[in-house]
Design a protein around this motif. Structure first.
Motif, PDB file in Angstrom:
ATOM      1  N   ARG A 130      11.048  -9.168   4.071  1.00 34.69           N
ATOM      2  CA  ARG A 130       9.884  -8.843   4.894  1.00 34.69           C
ATOM      3  C   ARG A 130       8.694  -8.486   4.017  1.00 34.69           C
ATOM      4  NH1 ARG A 130      11.038  -8.324  10.247  1.00 34.69           N
ATOM      5  NH2 ARG A 130      13.217  -7.921  10.809  1.00 34.69           N
ATOM      6  N   GLU A 131       7.516  -8.751   4.544  1.00 33.97           N
ATOM      7  CA  GLU A 131       6.308  -8.304   3.873  1.00 33.97           C
ATOM      8  C   GLU A 131       6.129  -6.806   4.094  1.00 33.97           C
ATOM      9  OE1 GLU A 131       3.920  -9.436   1.745  1.00 33.97           O
ATOM     10  OE2 GLU A 131       5.457 -10.973   1.531  1.00 33.97           O
ATOM     11  N   ILE A 132       5.698  -6.117   3.048  1.00 35.51           N
ATOM     12  CA  ILE A 132       5.551  -4.669   3.145  1.00 35.51           C
ATOM     13  C   ILE A 132       4.359  -4.280   4.023  1.00 35.51           C
ATOM     14  CG2 ILE A 132       4.081  -4.367   1.101  1.00 35.51           C
ATOM     15  CD1 ILE A 132       5.896  -1.941   0.420  1.00 35.51           C
ATOM     16  N   ALA A 133       3.349  -5.151   4.093  1.00 35.27           N
ATOM     17  CA  ALA A 133       2.166  -4.861   4.908  1.00 35.27           C
ATOM     18  C   ALA A 133       1.667  -6.131   5.575  1.00 35.27           C
ATOM     19  CB  ALA A 133       1.070  -4.229   4.048  1.00 35.27           C
ATOM     20  N   PRO A 134       2.421  -6.690   6.516  1.00 39.56           N
ATOM     21  CA  PRO A 134       2.000  -7.953   7.147  1.00 39.56           C
ATOM     22  C   PRO A 134       0.712  -7.817   7.947  1.00 39.56           C
ATOM     23  CG  PRO A 134       3.861  -6.996   8.307  1.00 39.56           C
ATOM     24  CD  PRO A 134       3.690  -6.197   7.053  1.00 39.56           C
ATOM     25  N   GLU A 135       0.408  -6.599   8.371  1.00 41.76           N
ATOM     26  CA  GLU A 135      -0.796  -6.387   9.172  1.00 41.76           C
ATOM     27  C   GLU A 135      -2.058  -6.301   8.319  1.00 41.76           C
ATOM     28  OE1 GLU A 135       0.299  -2.612   7.446  1.00 41.76           O
ATOM     29  OE2 GLU A 135       1.491  -4.145   8.481  1.00 41.76           O
ATOM     30  N   ALA A 136      -1.908  -6.200   7.004  1.00 44.51           N
ATOM     31  CA  ALA A 136      -3.064  -6.005   6.130  1.00 44.51           C
ATOM     32  C   ALA A 136      -3.980  -7.224   6.095  1.00 44.51           C
ATOM     33  CB  ALA A 136      -2.602  -5.638   4.721  1.00 44.51           C
ATOM     34  N   ASN A 147      -0.748 -12.213   4.303  1.00 43.41           N
ATOM     35  CA  ASN A 147       0.513 -11.477   4.226  1.00 43.41           C
ATOM     36  C   ASN A 147       1.380 -11.769   5.444  1.00 43.41           C
ATOM     37  OD1 ASN A 147      -0.457 -10.329   1.890  1.00 43.41           O
ATOM     38  ND2 ASN A 147      -0.610  -8.245   2.686  1.00 43.41           N
ATOM     39  N   TRP A 148       0.739 -11.815   6.614  1.00 45.12           N
ATOM     40  CA  TRP A 148       1.482 -12.102   7.841  1.00 45.12           C
ATOM     41  C   TRP A 148       2.124 -13.487   7.784  1.00 45.12           C
ATOM     42  CZ3 TRP A 148       0.604 -15.874  11.637  1.00 45.12           C
ATOM     43  CH2 TRP A 148       1.404 -15.762  12.778  1.00 45.12           C
ATOM     44  N   LEU A 149       1.395 -14.463   7.257  1.00 42.34           N
ATOM     45  CA  LEU A 149       1.948 -15.808   7.132  1.00 42.34           C
ATOM     46  C   LEU A 149       3.183 -15.805   6.230  1.00 42.34           C
ATOM     47  CD1 LEU A 149      -1.392 -17.779   6.766  1.00 42.34           C
ATOM     48  CD2 LEU A 149       0.243 -18.050   8.644  1.00 42.34           C
ATOM     49  N   CYS A 150       3.145 -15.013   5.159  1.00 44.10           N
ATOM     50  CA  CYS A 150       4.325 -14.899   4.295  1.00 44.10           C
ATOM     51  C   CYS A 150       5.489 -14.290   5.062  1.00 44.10           C
ATOM     52  CB  CYS A 150       4.008 -14.039   3.067  1.00 44.10           C
ATOM     53  SG  CYS A 150       2.920 -14.822   1.860  1.00 44.10           S
ATOM     54  N   ASP A 151       5.225 -13.273   5.870  1.00 40.65           N
ATOM     55  CA  ASP A 151       6.281 -12.623   6.634  1.00 40.65           C
ATOM     56  C   ASP A 151       6.934 -13.605   7.597  1.00 40.65           C
ATOM     57  OD1 ASP A 151       7.522  -9.916   7.119  1.00 40.65           O
ATOM     58  OD2 ASP A 151       6.954 -10.431   9.176  1.00 40.65           O
ATOM     59  N   VAL A 152       6.133 -14.462   8.217  1.00 43.88           N
ATOM     60  CA  VAL A 152       6.670 -15.502   9.105  1.00 43.88           C
ATOM     61  C   VAL A 152       7.524 -16.477   8.297  1.00 43.88           C
ATOM     62  CG1 VAL A 152       6.060 -17.455  10.584  1.00 43.88           C
ATOM     63  CG2 VAL A 152       4.788 -15.294  10.774  1.00 43.88           C
ATOM     64  N   GLU A 153       7.056 -16.832   7.111  1.00 39.35           N
ATOM     65  CA  GLU A 153       7.780 -17.765   6.247  1.00 39.35           C
ATOM     66  C   GLU A 153       9.159 -17.225   5.873  1.00 39.35           C
ATOM     67  OE1 GLU A 153       7.310 -19.257   1.632  1.00 39.35           O
ATOM     68  OE2 GLU A 153       5.500 -18.945   2.820  1.00 39.35           O
ATOM     69  N   TRP A 154       9.254 -15.909   5.684  1.00 39.33           N
ATOM     70  CA  TRP A 154      10.529 -15.318   5.255  1.00 39.33           C
ATOM     71  C   TRP A 154      11.551 -15.229   6.393  1.00 39.33           C
ATOM     72  CZ3 TRP A 154       8.990 -16.296   0.902  1.00 39.33           C
ATOM     73  CH2 TRP A 154       7.986 -15.664   0.195  1.00 39.33           C
ATOM     74  N   ALA A 155      11.153 -15.475   7.635  1.00 43.15           N
ATOM     75  CA  ALA A 155      12.041 -15.269   8.788  1.00 43.15           C
ATOM     76  C   ALA A 155      13.027 -16.420   8.944  1.00 43.15           C
ATOM     77  CB  ALA A 155      11.220 -15.084  10.057  1.00 43.15           C
ATOM     78  N   VAL A 156      14.059 -16.421   8.102  1.00 42.19           N
ATOM     79  CA  VAL A 156      15.096 -17.461   8.162  1.00 42.19           C
ATOM     80  C   VAL A 156      16.182 -17.017   9.148  1.00 42.19           C
ATOM     81  CG1 VAL A 156      16.829 -18.722   6.834  1.00 42.19           C
ATOM     82  CG2 VAL A 156      14.640 -18.089   5.778  1.00 42.19           C
TER      83      VAL A 156
END
Length: 336
Positions: free
Chosen positions: A122-128, A132-141
């Motif tokens: 997970r991203e530590i600060a997806p809301e920043a 960052n949010w796009l990375c958090d979505v990418e990590w959702a396997v």
């Protein structure tokens, strides 16, 4: 303790380059009961000193040779003691979540056919930032059987060694390359329904996102060159949306406006509308599973990614034809 679970001794390899406070957070998250090696790729921010202060073995890469994350991971694996049977790799901008090491070791102990397991990054600060949010979505396997893994992964040392380790020369895409070779040897990979790591992308500018996306295109091209299959099809899609459509549309529009028949501008305009149609299709797909504003953001950046990825693909093939390896593509500056 996590480092004492059944299934063989655990070793941890942390890699980093100028991660600063991110590395401090990473090291603080590690169970020091496990043998841990920190591999540094030319940091100038005190990362080496910070690792040594925690009593870690430090491997400083020879910077007269091109460095890559793959080379760093291989160096860390080589530095672990012969008794290590399981290796947890973690990037220096990530923090290991409580309970992950024990859960991952237990999964490997219970299923001898698994070579690698990973969980939710997970991203530590997806809301920043939206990046960052796009990375958090990418990590959702989705949990379950997987074909590939990323930088944070727990591997059987024997399977890793038998597959030849990570490809030192790859500047991106080294994890899917290793995963491909593991699966070719009949090993399996699984994503566990567990929290694994917190990642700090620290992407605040469009230019950073663009460079990161260029790097992914470079990885696609090299993986397609090495293994074909799905990556070749992915490259064709990138080339179509990132180059063929805009070039063909602009060429037809320009030719028609300058000297061509009247239907050429109309054809050019129609071709240039295709990305909008694709954007709407992606938006409709994503709107079924997330709020409308998130769906539009994701759809927009999926389309914007195509020309960036094409640049990365072209960069790979330019180096391939010219007989020169591409330089590392970095998107993140050093941390304070």
């Amino acid at each position: 303790m996590d480092g004492a679970m059944s299934g063989g001794a655990l070793g941890i390899v942390v890699i980093g380059r100028n991660e600063g406070a991110r590395l401090i957070r990473c090291l603080a998250s590690i169970d020091m009961a496990a043998e841990t090696v920190y591999v540094d790729s030319g940091s100038t921010d005190g990362s080496v000193e910070a690792a040594r202060a925690r009593g870690l073995q430090v491997v400083a890469l020879d910077m007269t040779r091109p460095f890559t994350a793959a080379r760093a991971r291989n160096a860390g694996r080589a530095a672990l003691s012969p008794g290590v049977r399981i290796v947890q790799f973690v990037d220096g901008d990530c923090a290991i979540q409580p309970g992950w090491l024990a859960a991952a070791q237990a999964a490997l102990a219970e299923d001898p056919g698994l070579a690698a397991v990973f969980g939710r990054r997970r991203e530590i600060a997806p809301e920043a930032t939206r990046y960052n949010w796009l990375c958090d979505v990418e990590w959702a396997v989705p949990p379950g059987p997987a074909r590939y893994f990323g930088g944070d992964v727990m591997l059987r040392a024997g399977a890793l060694d038998a597959a030849g380790g990570y490809p030192d020369e790859m500047i991106a895409g080294e994890e899917p390359d290793l995963a491909h070779r593991l699966r070719a040897q009949s090993w399996r990979i699984a994503c566990l329904p567990r929290e694994m790591t917190l990642h700090d992308a620290a992407i605040t500018r469009f230019g950073q996102w663009w460079r990161r996306t260029v790097r992914s295109g470079h990885a696609y091209a090299e993986l397609a060159d090495r293994h074909g299959g799905d990556y070749r099809r992915r490259c064709l899609g990138v080339a179509f949306w990132g180059a063929v459509v805009p070039v063909a549309g602009l060429a037809a529009l320009a030719a028609g406006l300058i000297a061509g028949p009247g239907w050429l501008p109309a054809l050019g305009g129609a071709i240039l509308l295709l990305p909008l149609v694709q954007l709407l299709r992606l938006f409709r797909r994503e709107a079924r599973r997330r709020p409308l504003d998130e769906a539009m953001t994701l759809a927009t950046f999926l389309m914007l990614a195509k020309p960036a990825q094409f640049v990365g693909m072209a960069r790979y093939w330019r180096g391939r034809v010219g007989g020169r390896r591409s330089a590392l593509i970095e998107y993140k500056g050093g941390a304070a």
